[in-house]
Design a protein around this motif. Sequence first.
Motif, PDB file in Angstrom:
ATOM      1  N   ARG A  27       0.831  -1.203   0.000  1.00 38.53           N
ATOM      2  CA  ARG A  27       0.000   0.000   0.000  1.00 38.53           C
ATOM      3  C   ARG A  27       0.863   1.249   0.000  1.00 38.53           C
ATOM      4  NH1 ARG A  27      -3.941   0.319   4.639  1.00 38.53           N
ATOM      5  NH2 ARG A  27      -4.397   2.294   3.645  1.00 38.53           N
ATOM      6  N   ILE A  28       0.271   2.336  -0.490  1.00 39.22           N
ATOM      7  CA  ILE A  28       0.901   3.648  -0.417  1.00 39.22           C
ATOM      8  C   ILE A  28       0.208   4.363   0.737  1.00 39.22           C
ATOM      9  CG2 ILE A  28       1.306   5.827  -1.622  1.00 39.22           C
ATOM     10  CD1 ILE A  28       1.129   4.177  -4.264  1.00 39.22           C
ATOM     11  N   ASP A  29       0.980   4.754   1.739  1.00 42.77           N
ATOM     12  CA  ASP A  29       0.405   5.276   2.978  1.00 42.77           C
ATOM     13  C   ASP A  29      -0.537   6.453   2.780  1.00 42.77           C
ATOM     14  OD1 ASP A  29       1.642   3.333   4.530  1.00 42.77           O
ATOM     15  OD2 ASP A  29       3.390   4.589   4.948  1.00 42.77           O
ATOM     16  N   SER A  30      -0.255   7.308   1.818  1.00 43.69           N
ATOM     17  CA  SER A  30      -1.087   8.505   1.643  1.00 43.69           C
ATOM     18  C   SER A  30      -2.400   8.233   0.897  1.00 43.69           C
ATOM     19  CB  SER A  30      -0.299   9.576   0.887  1.00 43.69           C
ATOM     20  OG  SER A  30       0.057   9.116  -0.402  1.00 43.69           O
ATOM     21  N   ALA A  31      -2.585   7.008   0.420  1.00 43.45           N
ATOM     22  CA  ALA A  31      -3.782   6.696  -0.367  1.00 43.45           C
ATOM     23  C   ALA A  31      -5.013   6.502   0.516  1.00 43.45           C
ATOM     24  CB  ALA A  31      -3.553   5.445  -1.207  1.00 43.45           C
TER      25      ALA A  31
END
Length: 116
Positions: A45-49
Amino acid sequence: MTHAPAPLEISVAEASQWLGATASAPEARPLLIDVREAHELEIARIDSAQHIPLGQLPEQAHTLPRDRPLLLLCHHGGRSRRATEYLRTMGFGQATNIAGGIDAWAQQVDPSLRRY
């Protein structure tokens, strides 16, 4: 203020640059939306998503800003392409698909992400 429609699709390199270039102006920063399923986020995952599974998008669309660019991401780009097209029909002219999805992101932007 009206915005010109955003491109329908951009590369992961363009998305990464766009997300990074607007760090000093948070209100102009695109909102990154991951339309994968929850079990996929456990892998990478991309944390800011923001997570909105594709199946929940019709009921969640009203929560999204219409005055801000939206970048949509999935595993390889197919589901996020459908999500982008759906949002465009709902009047979100700033919705843009990230071609190649998180798999391309892991290869080209953040090799620390696990591929699956």
